[in-house]
Design an enzyme around this catalytic site. Structure first.
Site, PDB file in Angstrom:
ATOM      1  N   TYR A  16       5.389   3.228  24.520  1.00 24.63           N
ATOM      2  CA  TYR A  16       4.373   3.454  23.489  1.00 24.63           C
ATOM      3  C   TYR A  16       4.177   4.948  23.194  1.00 24.63           C
ATOM      4  CZ  TYR A  16       0.879   2.538  20.095  1.00 24.63           C
ATOM      5  OH  TYR A  16       0.233   2.495  18.888  1.00 24.63           O
TER       6      TYR A  16
ATOM      7  N   VAL B   9      -5.545  -7.694  21.299  1.00 27.84           N
ATOM      8  CA  VAL B   9      -4.609  -8.681  20.774  1.00 27.84           C
ATOM      9  C   VAL B   9      -4.726  -8.704  19.252  1.00 27.84           C
ATOM     10  CG1 VAL B   9      -3.948 -11.107  20.742  1.00 27.84           C
ATOM     11  CG2 VAL B   9      -4.915 -10.111  22.825  1.00 27.84           C
ATOM     12  N   THR B  10      -3.683  -8.247  18.584  1.00 25.46           N
ATOM     13  CA  THR B  10      -3.598  -8.399  17.132  1.00 25.46           C
ATOM     14  C   THR B  10      -2.165  -8.837  16.827  1.00 25.46           C
ATOM     15  OG1 THR B  10      -2.864  -6.136  16.661  1.00 25.46           O
ATOM     16  CG2 THR B  10      -5.244  -6.495  16.716  1.00 25.46           C
TER      17      THR B  10
ATOM     18  N   LEU C 299      -3.239   0.541   8.436  1.00 24.52           N
ATOM     19  CA  LEU C 299      -1.991  -0.191   8.207  1.00 24.52           C
ATOM     20  C   LEU C 299      -1.205  -0.314   9.503  1.00 24.52           C
ATOM     21  CD1 LEU C 299      -0.432   1.251   4.929  1.00 24.52           C
ATOM     22  CD2 LEU C 299      -1.829  -0.794   5.213  1.00 24.52           C
TER      23      LEU C 299
ATOM     24  N   ALA D 248       0.818  -1.221   0.000  1.00 22.76           N
ATOM     25  CA  ALA D 248       0.000   0.000   0.000  1.00 22.76           C
ATOM     26  C   ALA D 248       0.849   1.268   0.000  1.00 22.76           C
ATOM     27  CB  ALA D 248      -0.922   0.008   1.222  1.00 22.76           C
TER      28      ALA D 248
HETATM   29  P1  NAD Z   1      -2.930  -5.775  12.059  1.00 25.37           P
HETATM   30  O1  NAD Z   1      -1.525  -6.257  12.026  1.00 25.37           O
HETATM   31  O2  NAD Z   1      -3.982  -6.714  12.498  1.00 25.37           O
HETATM   32  O3  NAD Z   1      -3.356  -5.235  10.604  1.00 25.37           O
HETATM   33  C1  NAD Z   1      -2.461  -4.624   9.747  1.00 25.37           C
HETATM   34  C2  NAD Z   1      -3.019  -4.565   8.333  1.00 25.37           C
HETATM   35  O4  NAD Z   1      -2.098  -3.827   7.502  1.00 25.37           O
HETATM   36  C3  NAD Z   1      -3.196  -5.933   7.658  1.00 25.37           C
HETATM   37  O5  NAD Z   1      -4.363  -5.892   6.861  1.00 25.37           O
HETATM   38  C4  NAD Z   1      -1.964  -6.024   6.746  1.00 25.37           C
HETATM   39  O6  NAD Z   1      -2.137  -6.850   5.603  1.00 25.37           O
HETATM   40  C5  NAD Z   1      -1.832  -4.577   6.341  1.00 25.37           C
HETATM   41  N1  NAD Z   1      -0.494  -4.204   5.856  1.00 25.37           N
HETATM   42  C6  NAD Z   1       0.676  -4.191   6.537  1.00 25.37           C
HETATM   43  N2  NAD Z   1       1.667  -3.737   5.741  1.00 25.37           N
HETATM   44  C7  NAD Z   1       1.107  -3.448   4.542  1.00 25.37           C
HETATM   45  C8  NAD Z   1       1.605  -2.943   3.317  1.00 25.37           C
HETATM   46  N3  NAD Z   1       2.885  -2.611   3.145  1.00 25.37           N
HETATM   47  N4  NAD Z   1       0.728  -2.806   2.286  1.00 25.37           N
HETATM   48  C9  NAD Z   1      -0.575  -3.137   2.417  1.00 25.37           C
HETATM   49  N5  NAD Z   1      -1.097  -3.597   3.563  1.00 25.37           N
HETATM   50  C10 NAD Z   1      -0.268  -3.757   4.606  1.00 25.37           C
HETATM   51  O7  NAD Z   1      -2.899  -4.467  12.946  1.00 25.37           O
HETATM   52  P2  NAD Z   1      -3.973  -3.696  13.848  1.00 25.37           P
HETATM   53  O8  NAD Z   1      -3.612  -3.945  15.275  1.00 25.37           O
HETATM   54  O9  NAD Z   1      -5.358  -3.907  13.382  1.00 25.37           O
HETATM   55  O10 NAD Z   1      -3.527  -2.196  13.564  1.00 25.37           O
HETATM   56  C11 NAD Z   1      -4.184  -1.337  12.666  1.00 25.37           C
HETATM   57  C12 NAD Z   1      -4.060   0.088  13.186  1.00 25.37           C
HETATM   58  O11 NAD Z   1      -4.737   0.177  14.446  1.00 25.37           O
HETATM   59  C13 NAD Z   1      -2.611   0.530  13.440  1.00 25.37           C
HETATM   60  O12 NAD Z   1      -2.477   1.891  13.081  1.00 25.37           O
HETATM   61  C14 NAD Z   1      -2.472   0.374  14.942  1.00 25.37           C
HETATM   62  O13 NAD Z   1      -1.490   1.226  15.493  1.00 25.37           O
HETATM   63  C15 NAD Z   1      -3.866   0.797  15.385  1.00 25.37           C
HETATM   64  N6  NAD Z   1      -4.234   0.392  16.757  1.00 25.37           N
HETATM   65  C16 NAD Z   1      -4.003  -0.876  17.206  1.00 25.37           C
HETATM   66  C17 NAD Z   1      -4.317  -1.208  18.536  1.00 25.37           C
HETATM   67  C18 NAD Z   1      -4.093  -2.594  19.072  1.00 25.37           C
HETATM   68  O14 NAD Z   1      -4.084  -2.752  20.290  1.00 25.37           O
HETATM   69  N7  NAD Z   1      -3.923  -3.592  18.246  1.00 25.37           N
HETATM   70  C19 NAD Z   1      -4.923  -0.246  19.368  1.00 25.37           C
HETATM   71  C20 NAD Z   1      -5.181   1.029  18.856  1.00 25.37           C
HETATM   72  C21 NAD Z   1      -4.823   1.336  17.545  1.00 25.37           C
END
Ligand code: NAD
Ligand code: NA
Length: 395
Positions: A234, A273-274, A138, A111
């Protein structure tokens, strides 16, 4: 093939197609059990295959009947080797979306590149005309800059001082101290380049230039704040600088969308948890204590509950509630004083011996394996299953 979980470090390198389908189906069922959302009709989700992005795509499709295009970076299957979970998630999502008569197509690639942005723009132009919502979700450890070709690596380090605190290896349950050395100036620049707002801005600029954004267009990117406890690694660490940049970018994007009354928002989400959060030191211990406390108070939410609430109770209200910094908050329950006080107290007590009692280590592990399609009831993991699953609407 028979597919069992195989872990390497913090991640699981196999995933189970039927289990991933089950994970997606559970989220679809949740959304269908809730009242519909009067929101977007055409939605682009960048980072659509796992975590918050997948939940955003499911909510858009099954909560508001939207056509969705998903962009992600996932590994397809090969004979004898499973795909990554986001691949199977998407295959299952598209199958269900198509059955329900919903448009759903996907693009698998980087992306951050100009090529994927161009391909996506062309697909929108051909099939949808205009879109009214872009979710930017992302999470990546690296970004190759589209102009210079330089590959940047993000880090998860404190700024200024070494940070020492407890963490848990959730696979073994061992609680131990870790020390993370302070970052360099370069680490900050690199992390902001990967996880800051530049790429979000590039996406929206590109789609705007091509005339693909509808009037009253909205875009949302996801951020995190969290407690004092994790601040050094963080919010006040390298990743926090990137999130500061992402949040500032929302205002720049909004400035460029005035003529179409468009708006960019950052939504601050709950710790969950991701695949991404499992890789951050200290966070898994925090999450396992947080889950215990939130479950006891009946306040626990997963990605799908969070995103439904974002759409239903924030994004499509006439007046979108935001905090003093202009951010949407769906981390309100996590951040409640009673929750945080309890977690801080448990944190002090957490040891290898006590964690299974005072924390939700089992819940953490279960959710972790669920991400890869494992630990679901009703699936026979001893049975042969076809790993060669294709995504019906893959471009
Ligand atoms: P995740 O790892 O589950 O999802 C990441 C997504 O990005 C996947 O669909 C993956 O295929 C895609 N991706 C990664 N690199 C890519 C690239 N180069 N090109 C295209 N697609 C790409 O992560 P998540 O935890 O859902 O995080 C998503 C957002 O939410 C992030 O900005 C994260 O900081 C934020 N967030 C996460 C949490 C948490 O606790 N997990 C809490 C608050 C905010
Ligand atoms: Na995501």
């Amino acid at each position: 093939m028979i597919i069992q979980p195989k872990t390497r470090g913090f991640i699981c390198i196999t995933s189970h197609p039927e289990g991933c389908a089950k994970n997606v189906q559970n989220q679809i069922d949740y959304i269908k059990s809730k009242s519909p959302i009067d929101g977007a009709k055409n939605v682009l989700v960048i980072g659509a295959s796992t975590g918050f992005g997948l939940a955003s795509r499911i909510t858009s499709a099954f909560g508001e009947n939207a056509a969705t295009i998903g962009v992600f970076f996932e590994k397809p299957p090969a004979e004898g080797r499973t795909a990554s979970s986001g691949w199977y998630n998407t295959a299952a999502f598209e199958e269900q979306a198509h059955k329900a008569g919903l448009y759903a197509k996907s693009i698998n690639g980087d992306a951050f590149s100009n090529e994927i942005k161009e391909q996506t723009a062309q697909l929108i132009k051909k099939d949808l005309g205009k879109i009214d919502l872009v979710i930017y979700s992302l999470a990546s450890p690296v970004r190759t800059h589209p102009e210079t070709g330089v590959r940047y690596k993000s880090t998860l380090k404190p700024i200024g001082n070494t940070y020492t605190n407890k963490t848990v290896d959730f696979h073994t349950g061992e609680v131990k101290e870790i020390s993370i050395e302070a970052c360099t100036e370069e680490d900050i620049v690199n992390t902001v380049t990967v996880m800051g707002g530049e790429d979000w801005q590039l996406w929206i600029d590109k789609l705007k230039k091509e005339g693909l954004l509808a009037d009253n267009f909205k875009t949302v990117a996801y951020s995190y704040i969290g407690p004092k406890l994790t601040e050094p690694v963080y919010r006040k660490g390298t990743i926090g600088k990137a999130k500061d940049h992402l949040e500032a970018t929302a205002f720049n994007i909004t400035d460029g969308l005035k003529d179409i009354k468009g708006k960019a928002f950052v939504s601050v989400n709950k710790a969950l948890v991701t695949q991404s959060s499992s890789a951050i030191p200290v966070i898994p211990l925090y999450i396992s204590l947080l889950y215990k406390v939130m479950k006891e108070k009946n306040l626990q939410e997963g990605c799908i509950e969070q995103i439904y609430r974002l759409f239903k109770e924030r994004l499509y209200l006439d007046e979108i509630p935001v905090d003093s910094e202009g951010r949407i908050r769906i981390d309100d329950l996590e951040m409640r004083d009673d929750i945080q006080e309890k977690v801080a107290q448990l944190w002090k007590e957490a040891t290898t011996e006590s964690l299974s009692e005072i924390g939700d280590l089992e819940g953490y592990k279960d959710e972790f394996f669920n991400l890869f399609g494992f630990n679901f009831d009703g699936i026979d993991y001893e049975k042969d299953t076809n790993e060669m699953v294709s995504i019906p609407g893959l471009q």
